[in-house]
Design a protein around this motif. Structure first.
Motif, PDB file in Angstrom:
ATOM      1  N   ASP A  31       0.771  -1.313   0.125  1.00  0.00           N
ATOM      2  CA  ASP A  31       0.063   0.127  -0.041  1.00  0.00           C
ATOM      3  C   ASP A  31       0.847   1.185   0.135  1.00  0.00           C
ATOM      4  OD1 ASP A  31      -2.573   1.461   0.312  1.00  0.00           O
ATOM      5  OD2 ASP A  31      -1.854   1.921   2.269  1.00  0.00           O
ATOM      6  N   PHE A  32       2.023   1.313   0.782  1.00  0.00           N
ATOM      7  CA  PHE A  32       2.777   2.516   1.002  1.00  0.00           C
ATOM      8  C   PHE A  32       3.493   2.733  -0.338  1.00  0.00           C
ATOM      9  CE2 PHE A  32       7.237   4.162   1.614  1.00  0.00           C
ATOM     10  CZ  PHE A  32       6.906   5.059   2.497  1.00  0.00           C
ATOM     11  N   LEU A  33       3.823   1.625  -0.940  1.00  0.00           N
ATOM     12  CA  LEU A  33       4.840   1.796  -2.293  1.00  0.00           C
ATOM     13  C   LEU A  33       3.889   2.043  -3.476  1.00  0.00           C
ATOM     14  CD1 LEU A  33       6.976  -1.393  -1.759  1.00  0.00           C
ATOM     15  CD2 LEU A  33       7.658   1.049  -1.508  1.00  0.00           C
ATOM     16  N   LEU A  34       2.755   1.403  -3.375  1.00  0.00           N
ATOM     17  CA  LEU A  34       1.839   1.962  -4.713  1.00  0.00           C
ATOM     18  C   LEU A  34       1.326   3.281  -4.503  1.00  0.00           C
ATOM     19  CD1 LEU A  34      -0.087  -1.604  -4.820  1.00  0.00           C
ATOM     20  CD2 LEU A  34       1.422  -0.607  -6.543  1.00  0.00           C
ATOM     21  N   GLN A  35       0.945   3.804  -3.085  1.00  0.00           N
ATOM     22  CA  GLN A  35       0.390   5.150  -3.031  1.00  0.00           C
ATOM     23  C   GLN A  35       1.386   6.151  -3.566  1.00  0.00           C
ATOM     24  OE1 GLN A  35      -1.420   6.480   0.620  1.00  0.00           O
ATOM     25  NE2 GLN A  35      -2.540   4.324   0.603  1.00  0.00           N
ATOM     26  N   ARG A  36       2.569   5.829  -3.019  1.00  0.00           N
ATOM     27  CA  ARG A  36       3.815   6.572  -3.311  1.00  0.00           C
ATOM     28  C   ARG A  36       3.878   6.768  -5.049  1.00  0.00           C
ATOM     29  NH1 ARG A  36       8.441   3.991  -4.810  1.00  0.00           N
ATOM     30  NH2 ARG A  36      10.211   5.145  -4.958  1.00  0.00           N
ATOM     31  N   LEU A  37       3.504   5.983  -5.782  1.00  0.00           N
ATOM     32  CA  LEU A  37       3.758   5.988  -6.932  1.00  0.00           C
ATOM     33  C   LEU A  37       2.129   6.545  -7.669  1.00  0.00           C
ATOM     34  CD1 LEU A  37       5.274   2.449  -8.170  1.00  0.00           C
ATOM     35  CD2 LEU A  37       6.346   4.620  -8.026  1.00  0.00           C
ATOM     36  N   GLY A  38       1.445   6.810  -6.979  1.00  0.00           N
ATOM     37  CA  GLY A  38       0.193   7.438  -7.290  1.00  0.00           C
ATOM     38  C   GLY A  38      -0.600   6.225  -8.146  1.00  0.00           C
ATOM     39  N   PHE A  39      -0.829   5.157  -7.508  1.00  0.00           N
ATOM     40  CA  PHE A  39      -1.509   4.078  -8.350  1.00  0.00           C
ATOM     41  C   PHE A  39      -2.790   4.199  -8.462  1.00  0.00           C
ATOM     42  CE2 PHE A  39      -2.756  -0.460  -8.849  1.00  0.00           C
ATOM     43  CZ  PHE A  39      -1.591  -0.776  -9.712  1.00  0.00           C
ATOM     44  N   PRO A  40      -3.507   4.143  -9.507  1.00  0.00           N
ATOM     45  CA  PRO A  40      -5.035   4.623  -9.895  1.00  0.00           C
ATOM     46  C   PRO A  40      -5.903   3.817  -9.225  1.00  0.00           C
ATOM     47  CG  PRO A  40      -4.056   3.352 -11.891  1.00  0.00           C
ATOM     48  CD  PRO A  40      -2.995   3.465 -10.707  1.00  0.00           C
ATOM     49  N   VAL A  41      -5.469   2.701  -8.507  1.00  0.00           N
ATOM     50  CA  VAL A  41      -6.642   1.698  -7.934  1.00  0.00           C
ATOM     51  C   VAL A  41      -6.190   1.163  -6.592  1.00  0.00           C
ATOM     52  CG1 VAL A  41      -8.183  -0.190  -8.059  1.00  0.00           C
ATOM     53  CG2 VAL A  41      -7.506   1.143 -10.349  1.00  0.00           C
ATOM     54  N   ASP A  42      -7.162   1.383  -5.742  1.00  0.00           N
ATOM     55  CA  ASP A  42      -6.730   0.840  -4.224  1.00  0.00           C
ATOM     56  C   ASP A  42      -6.803  -0.742  -4.057  1.00  0.00           C
ATOM     57  OD1 ASP A  42      -6.046   0.313  -1.680  1.00  0.00           O
ATOM     58  OD2 ASP A  42      -7.531   1.936  -0.931  1.00  0.00           O
ATOM     59  N   ILE A  43      -5.722  -1.442  -4.520  1.00  0.00           N
ATOM     60  CA  ILE A  43      -5.763  -2.758  -4.672  1.00  0.00           C
ATOM     61  C   ILE A  43      -5.784  -3.451  -3.336  1.00  0.00           C
ATOM     62  CG2 ILE A  43      -5.236  -2.881  -7.221  1.00  0.00           C
ATOM     63  CD1 ILE A  43      -2.355  -3.719  -6.350  1.00  0.00           C
ATOM     64  N   VAL A  44      -4.892  -2.625  -2.306  1.00  0.00           N
ATOM     65  CA  VAL A  44      -4.679  -3.269  -1.037  1.00  0.00           C
ATOM     66  C   VAL A  44      -5.905  -3.357  -0.150  1.00  0.00           C
ATOM     67  CG1 VAL A  44      -3.208  -3.053   1.065  1.00  0.00           C
ATOM     68  CG2 VAL A  44      -2.138  -2.973  -1.076  1.00  0.00           C
ATOM     69  N   PHE A  45      -6.697  -2.135  -0.279  1.00  0.00           N
ATOM     70  CA  PHE A  45      -7.947  -2.166   0.735  1.00  0.00           C
ATOM     71  C   PHE A  45      -9.231  -2.179   0.052  1.00  0.00           C
ATOM     72  CE2 PHE A  45      -4.522   0.028   3.137  1.00  0.00           C
ATOM     73  CZ  PHE A  45      -4.565  -0.741   4.302  1.00  0.00           C
ATOM     74  N   GLY A  46      -9.052  -2.103  -1.573  1.00  0.00           N
ATOM     75  CA  GLY A  46     -10.267  -1.983  -2.158  1.00  0.00           C
ATOM     76  C   GLY A  46     -10.882  -0.795  -2.167  1.00  0.00           C
ATOM     77  N   GLU A  47     -11.782  -0.509  -3.106  1.00  0.00           N
ATOM     78  CA  GLU A  47     -12.285   0.826  -3.704  1.00  0.00           C
ATOM     79  C   GLU A  47     -13.484   1.237  -2.720  1.00  0.00           C
ATOM     80  OE1 GLU A  47     -11.262   3.673  -5.541  1.00  0.00           O
ATOM     81  OE2 GLU A  47      -9.190   2.352  -5.844  1.00  0.00           O
TER      82      GLU A  47
END
Length: 167
Positions: free
Chosen positions: A59-75
């Protein structure tokens, strides 16, 4: 034991039913998990997946990249669902799964951890903090990431939705 990120992919019909009947979803998903514990299908065929304790780092690493979908916690939270462990399950529609799979495919593991050290994760208080304080390499996270990419690619290929929860 600790907290583990868990995933289950559902066909569109199963997803519709799950949204209408979260109690059915809870039972159905746990039956899927039980069946796969015995069979252990490859990641690109599995309906269930977990990221072990790497979920928070992912989650930390994907958020840092501005990932477009929350795949760790779900949308979105699954309407009416009770807690499955550490809160109610959340979900990703087939369209969100497709967007996630495309973004995951475009993000190699090296890019995910580029410029980040275990000390950075420890300073950010990323679970499990003790692992990062010991300076464990980020290979643990990238290995789970690679399997998660395969899981999402398969879900997108099959037009599936994904249910996500922390157990």
């Amino acid at each position: 034991m600790g907290m583990i990120g868990e995933y289950a992919r559902l066909t569109p019909a199963e997803f519709e039913r799950a949204v209408r009947d979260p109690d059915w979803a809870h039972t159905f998903v746990h039956e899927l998990w039980d069946a796969e514990l015995e069979e252990t299908p490859p990641t690109d065929e599995a309906r269930c997946h977990d990221t072990d304790k790497a979920w928070h780092a992912l989650d930390f690493l994907l958020q840092r990249l501005g990932f477009p979908v929350d795949i760790v916690f779900g949308e979105e939270e699954m309407p009416g669902a009770q807690e499955w462990s550490c809160g109610p399950p959340r979900c990703l529609t087939p369209e969100q799964v497709r967007a996630a799979a495309d973004a995951l495919t475009a993000t190699p593991p090296g890019r995910l951890v580029e410029g980040v050290t275990p000390a950075d994760l420890a300073r950010a208080d990323i679970y499990p903090t003790l692992v990062w304080e010991r300076g464990e390499p980020l290979d643990y996270v990238t290995a789970h990431y690679e399997h998660l990419v395969t899981f999402f690619q398969a879900a997108a290929r099959d037009g599936h939705a994904v249910v996500v929860w922390i157990n």
